[in-house]
Design a protein around this motif. Structure first.
Motif, PDB file in Angstrom:
ATOM      1  N   GLY A   1      28.051  15.991  24.862  1.00 13.47           N
ATOM      2  CA  GLY A   1      29.167  16.936  24.830  1.00 13.47           C
ATOM      3  C   GLY A   1      30.022  16.767  23.590  1.00 13.47           C
ATOM      4  N   VAL A   2      30.285  15.514  23.208  1.00  9.52           N
ATOM      5  CA  VAL A   2      31.071  15.244  22.004  1.00  9.52           C
ATOM      6  C   VAL A   2      30.323  15.729  20.766  1.00  9.52           C
ATOM      7  CG1 VAL A   2      32.058  13.427  20.552  1.00  9.52           C
ATOM      8  CG2 VAL A   2      32.307  13.298  23.038  1.00  9.52           C
ATOM      9  N   ALA A   3      29.008  15.516  20.731  1.00  2.00           N
ATOM     10  CA  ALA A   3      28.206  15.957  19.589  1.00  2.00           C
ATOM     11  C   ALA A   3      28.219  17.483  19.455  1.00  2.00           C
ATOM     12  CB  ALA A   3      26.772  15.451  19.728  1.00  2.00           C
ATOM     13  N   ILE A   4      28.132  18.184  20.588  1.00  2.00           N
ATOM     14  CA  ILE A   4      28.193  19.653  20.549  1.00  2.00           C
ATOM     15  C   ILE A   4      29.558  20.098  20.045  1.00  2.00           C
ATOM     16  CG2 ILE A   4      28.180  21.753  21.949  1.00  2.00           C
ATOM     17  CD1 ILE A   4      26.148  20.359  23.791  1.00  2.00           C
ATOM     18  N   ALA A   5      30.608  19.446  20.527  1.00  2.00           N
ATOM     19  CA  ALA A   5      31.964  19.785  20.068  1.00  2.00           C
ATOM     20  C   ALA A   5      32.091  19.564  18.566  1.00  2.00           C
ATOM     21  CB  ALA A   5      32.993  18.945  20.821  1.00  2.00           C
ATOM     22  N   ALA A   6      31.552  18.442  18.073  1.00  2.00           N
ATOM     23  CA  ALA A   6      31.622  18.142  16.640  1.00  2.00           C
ATOM     24  C   ALA A   6      30.873  19.198  15.830  1.00  2.00           C
ATOM     25  CB  ALA A   6      31.041  16.762  16.367  1.00  2.00           C
ATOM     26  N   ALA A   7      29.698  19.619  16.317  1.00  2.94           N
ATOM     27  CA  ALA A   7      28.911  20.629  15.613  1.00  2.94           C
ATOM     28  C   ALA A   7      29.651  21.964  15.562  1.00  2.94           C
ATOM     29  CB  ALA A   7      27.556  20.796  16.290  1.00  2.94           C
ATOM     30  N   LEU A   8      30.286  22.348  16.676  1.00  4.26           N
ATOM     31  CA  LEU A   8      31.028  23.610  16.709  1.00  4.26           C
ATOM     32  C   LEU A   8      32.245  23.561  15.782  1.00  4.26           C
ATOM     33  CD1 LEU A   8      30.854  24.477  20.514  1.00  4.26           C
ATOM     34  CD2 LEU A   8      29.750  25.710  18.631  1.00  4.26           C
ATOM     35  N   LEU A   9      32.914  22.421  15.745  1.00  2.47           N
ATOM     36  CA  LEU A   9      34.055  22.286  14.841  1.00  2.47           C
ATOM     37  C   LEU A   9      33.605  22.377  13.383  1.00  2.47           C
ATOM     38  CD1 LEU A   9      36.088  19.412  16.573  1.00  2.47           C
ATOM     39  CD2 LEU A   9      36.738  21.805  16.392  1.00  2.47           C
ATOM     40  N   ALA A  10      32.500  21.698  13.067  1.00  2.00           N
ATOM     41  CA  ALA A  10      31.978  21.748  11.696  1.00  2.00           C
ATOM     42  C   ALA A  10      31.598  23.171  11.315  1.00  2.00           C
ATOM     43  CB  ALA A  10      30.775  20.816  11.565  1.00  2.00           C
ATOM     44  N   TRP A  11      30.979  23.890  12.254  1.00  2.00           N
ATOM     45  CA  TRP A  11      30.582  25.274  11.988  1.00  2.00           C
ATOM     46  C   TRP A  11      31.805  26.147  11.728  1.00  2.00           C
ATOM     47  CZ3 TRP A  11      31.359  29.496  15.539  1.00  2.00           C
ATOM     48  CH2 TRP A  11      30.822  30.708  15.089  1.00  2.00           C
ATOM     49  N   GLU A  12      32.842  25.976  12.531  1.00  4.05           N
ATOM     50  CA  GLU A  12      34.049  26.769  12.351  1.00  4.05           C
ATOM     51  C   GLU A  12      34.700  26.500  11.000  1.00  4.05           C
ATOM     52  OE1 GLU A  12      36.550  26.120  15.698  1.00  4.05           O
ATOM     53  OE2 GLU A  12      35.366  27.403  17.013  1.00  4.05           O
ATOM     54  N   HIS A  13      34.751  25.235  10.603  1.00  2.00           N
ATOM     55  CA  HIS A  13      35.353  24.906   9.316  1.00  2.00           C
ATOM     56  C   HIS A  13      34.529  25.486   8.163  1.00  2.00           C
ATOM     57  CE1 HIS A  13      38.780  22.309  10.288  1.00  2.00           C
ATOM     58  NE2 HIS A  13      38.072  21.912  11.335  1.00  2.00           N
ATOM     59  N   SER A  14      33.244  25.616   8.367  1.00  3.95           N
ATOM     60  CA  SER A  14      32.404  26.190   7.311  1.00  3.95           C
ATOM     61  C   SER A  14      32.686  27.674   7.107  1.00  3.95           C
ATOM     62  CB  SER A  14      30.918  25.985   7.649  1.00  3.95           C
ATOM     63  OG  SER A  14      30.501  26.852   8.694  1.00  3.95           O
ATOM     64  N   LEU A  15      33.283  28.319   8.105  1.00  2.55           N
ATOM     65  CA  LEU A  15      33.575  29.745   8.018  1.00  2.55           C
ATOM     66  C   LEU A  15      34.894  30.049   7.322  1.00  2.55           C
ATOM     67  CD1 LEU A  15      32.560  30.889  11.631  1.00  2.55           C
ATOM     68  CD2 LEU A  15      31.213  31.084   9.528  1.00  2.55           C
ATOM     69  N   VAL A  16      35.705  29.023   7.120  1.00  2.00           N
ATOM     70  CA  VAL A  16      37.050  29.223   6.571  1.00  2.00           C
ATOM     71  C   VAL A  16      37.103  28.743   5.129  1.00  2.00           C
ATOM     72  CG1 VAL A  16      39.488  28.675   6.833  1.00  2.00           C
ATOM     73  CG2 VAL A  16      38.056  28.938   8.855  1.00  2.00           C
ATOM     74  N   LYS A  17      37.595  29.591   4.264  1.00  2.00           N
ATOM     75  CA  LYS A  17      37.788  29.237   2.853  1.00  2.00           C
ATOM     76  C   LYS A  17      39.242  29.506   2.487  1.00  2.00           C
ATOM     77  CE  LYS A  17      33.329  28.479   2.127  1.00  2.00           C
ATOM     78  NZ  LYS A  17      32.927  28.618   3.551  1.00  2.00           N
TER      79      LYS A  17
END
Length: 300
Positions: free
Chosen positions: A249-265
């Motif tokens: 669950g923590v790994a999925i949360a980390a992946a989703l957070l990383a993905w979201e940050h990749s969308l923001v510039k």
């Protein structure tokens, strides 16, 4: 006329009409996304499922506390909201509600919150006024300190600590670590969100990290803050010897957070939509489900 040139809508005079607008204005339906935070503390403190009474009163307390926080925010920020094109269509700036309507909902929710705390245990009741002060006053933070993002995060971090106290009647180090995970989790999102108001905040001298150090720096702060979220969650799992599903669950949360940050510039917030922020609630639900599985596995 409002700040974006639209005339205010007619204000409903019936009680049910005003109540519906009040609940909509604080996004009452989003309480379901806040509850997993409290439930995390609840199941970890109980080592499984709590009693039905504890579950009910923790749920009531958390929904009431969120309503207090959102009502206070809408009331305190109503003049600022009216000037900001992003928020000018909210109920108070549009004069769909009177300030007294929102104050009434705040006070009723506050009474419900205190009563729910009373029904849980002595420590919950003792700390309820402290929690109430924190969730009400966070709206003032941006008027005098750039740490307001973390003040808001801590206001939400109270939820898992409250869930833990509601079951165990104590606040151990593990509960504090969980509260810090949620604090950094929410603060990281608020840092991104506040970047969108950069042009509005600058001339009004609103105290935020984007205003103080710039948008690019704020996004770096957000990434570091969310990295700390994962660190705190891993530390909690180790301290409590949680089973392996928790770490999935923590790994999925980390992946989703990383993905979201990749969308923001720094020069592109086009992907920051309602769906973008709703994923925060999805992450909370995922972490809760995998934590519940891990706790139940540990009891078998």
């Amino acid at each position: 006329m409002d700040s974006v040139g639209r005339p205010p809508l007619p204000r409903p005079w019936s009680f049910m009409g005003r109540l519906g607008i009040m609940l909509d204005s604080i996004r009452f339906e989003h309480s379901i996304f806040a509850l997993p935070f409290a439930y995390l503390g609840m199941i970890l403190a109980a080592g499984g499922w709590p009693t039905l009474s504890q579950f009910i009163w923790i749920t009531v307390a958390m929904v009431a506390a969120r309503t207090v926080a959102m009502s206070a925010n809408r009331l305190i920020d109503r003049e600022m909201d009216a000037e900001n094109p992003r928020t000018a269509m909210r109920a108070l700036p549009q004069k769909l509600l009177r300030p007294s309507d929102m104050l009434g909902m705040l006070l009723v929710s506050l009474v419900i919150f205190f009563f729910a705390a009373y029904m849980l245990n002595t420590l919950a009741l003792i700390l309820a006024p402290v929690a109430a002060v924190i969730v009400i006053t966070y709206s003032y933070a941006k008027r005098f300190t750039w740490t307001g993002h973390y003040w808001l995060g801590f206001a939400d971090g109270i939820a898992p600590a409250g869930g833990w106290i509601g079951v165990a009647g104590e606040l151990p180090l593990e509960a504090v670590i969980l509260a810090m995970a949620v604090t950094t989790w929410v603060a990281g999102f608020d840092l991104i969100y506040q970047c969108m108001d950069y042009d509005f905040d600058i001339p009004r001298k609103i105290h935020t990290i984007p205003v103080k150090w710039g948008i690019a720096a704020a996004l770096r702060w957000a990434r570091v803050t969310h990295f700390l979220t994962i660190v705190f969650l891993i530390a909690l799992g180790v301290m409590m010897s949680l089973a392996w599903p928790y770490y999935i669950g923590v790994a999925i949360a980390a992946a989703l957070l990383a993905w979201e940050h990749s969308l923001v510039k720094a020069d592109d917030f086009s992907h920051v939509t309602i769906a973008f922020f709703n994923i925060n609630g999805v992450i909370a639900i995922i972490v809760f489900i995998f934590t519940a599985v891990a706790v139940l596995m540990g009891n078998t």
